[in-house]
Design an enzyme around this catalytic site. Sequence first.
Site, PDB file in Angstrom:
ATOM      1  CG  HIS A 349      36.285  40.999  49.960  1.00 46.25           C
ATOM      2  ND1 HIS A 349      35.654  41.646  50.991  1.00 46.25           N
ATOM      3  CD2 HIS A 349      37.047  41.934  49.348  1.00 46.25           C
ATOM      4  CE1 HIS A 349      36.013  42.916  50.998  1.00 46.25           C
ATOM      5  NE2 HIS A 349      36.864  43.111  50.014  1.00 46.25           N
ATOM      6  CE1 TYR A 352      43.484  27.056  48.904  1.00 42.42           C
ATOM      7  CE2 TYR A 352      44.341  27.203  46.672  1.00 42.42           C
ATOM      8  CZ  TYR A 352      44.350  26.625  47.922  1.00 42.42           C
ATOM      9  OH  TYR A 352      45.238  25.617  48.197  1.00 42.42           O
ATOM     10  CB  ALA A 366      36.609  40.247  45.974  1.00 47.37           C
ATOM     11  CE1 TYR A 373      48.011  18.017  42.362  1.00 46.61           C
ATOM     12  CE2 TYR A 373      45.643  18.014  41.933  1.00 46.61           C
ATOM     13  CZ  TYR A 373      46.826  17.323  42.123  1.00 46.61           C
ATOM     14  OH  TYR A 373      46.837  15.952  42.080  1.00 46.61           O
ATOM     15  NE  ARG A 426      40.023  43.333  31.393  1.00 47.73           N
ATOM     16  CZ  ARG A 426      40.444  44.131  32.358  1.00 47.73           C
ATOM     17  NH1 ARG A 426      40.834  43.616  33.511  1.00 47.73           N
ATOM     18  NH2 ARG A 426      40.478  45.441  32.186  1.00 47.73           N
TER      19      ARG A 426
END
Length: 452
Positions: A349, A352, A366, A373, A426
């Site tokens: 889901h 990229y 997901a 880049y 995180r």
Amino acid sequence: MSGRNCLTIVLAAGEGTRMRSSLPKVLHPVGGQTLLSHVLAAAPGGPGTSLTVVIGPGHQAVADEAKRVRPDVMTFVQDERLGTAHAVLAAKEAIIRGADDLLIAFGDTPLISADTFARMRAPLRAGASLAVLGFHARDPAGYGRLIVTDGRLTAIREDADASPEERRMTLCNAGVMAFDGRTALRIIEKIGNANSKGEYYLTDAVGLVAELGLTAAVIETGEDEVRGINTKAQLAEAEQVMQARLRKAALDAGVTMVAPETVFLSADTSFGRDVTIEPYVIIGQGVTIADGAVVHAFSHLVQASIGRNASVGPYARLRPGTSVGDGARIGNFVETKAAVLEAGAKVNHLTYIGDAHVGAKANIGAGTITCNYDGFNKHRTEIGEGAFVGSNSSLVAPLRIGAGAYIGSGSVVTKNVPDDALAVGRGQQTLREGWAKRFREMKLLARKQKTG
């Protein structure tokens, strides 16, 4: 064909001004391939054959495309556009080398088949000096009519010059010709330019053949096969015909398509057995789909390979360089580019995956993004076999995540993760009990004081 060698000349010098495009006409695509490439692919090949393309001045891109499709091709430039016979003589150097058969075709007829080219050569073997391809037009207005007497082609009558009786004829000139190589140059060089435009028309060869006491024959084909492309509207019509052909070929090969009219294929698409393509799928150039794979609705694939029993989509975009392994899954709203997914990997889901390698049976949660880049260069991400990447993670390349490693959801991972390790990147969660209630009370009080 029975030991006869063959030279094919493809005329591709036209500017295509009615296309209203800076791209040369023969480089426009149909079925994911250029008009020219379809003609070159259908032209005779192999031992005893040679191929020439006549291009216009400054059309190096056309020469490059011809060389890409058929590396053995020769190209010649028609410096002035003085008609079709003049264009053929631009390749005189190739003609004088000698060939039993000389085929002359056009670079803007992408629907012509190899079988038709082969049939064009058959009358030459039987003693004819010229064979002309004809078709019965649904609306013959504007086409040159093929005048056949006692089974022989005696003239090509242009529409403006035709008698009322001749205008009622539906057998029309498709333009493609095959000459006996022994007399071809003599006939073509005799063609004059005594006409309103001062051009040299290949169609005049029919009259010259008759004058010399030689035989000209007609080979018939369907109208769709000889569609010439001069406008974007005609390009779209040719695309419809091509897609119908490609869909039928896929269905005949065993591909399941629930709504084939909604699926768009490329001429080079390769299917295995028991493949299923759901509605509204677009398959561009360079796609291979192996046995048992399923492409779900609204997916877009270009230069990608899909392994056995793999699943793609719905709403997936596979960009060039994507390889989906056996049994792997690409789910909804997933984009991949230059990515290899090994067998059994799952990207289900909203993800990229670019410039990456995903190991067998790895699971990508997901919202995961490979940040490939840095504003200047692309960098790779390596995800090991059996790794688990939690949802909403950002993987900042260059990066390696080891086999069996776990990435906590919501992480921004910037350093390599060893095999079987846990990485959490995180911020620390802060908890303030009762804060929300106090915040709402404060805001409501401020609103009352403001309104008075």
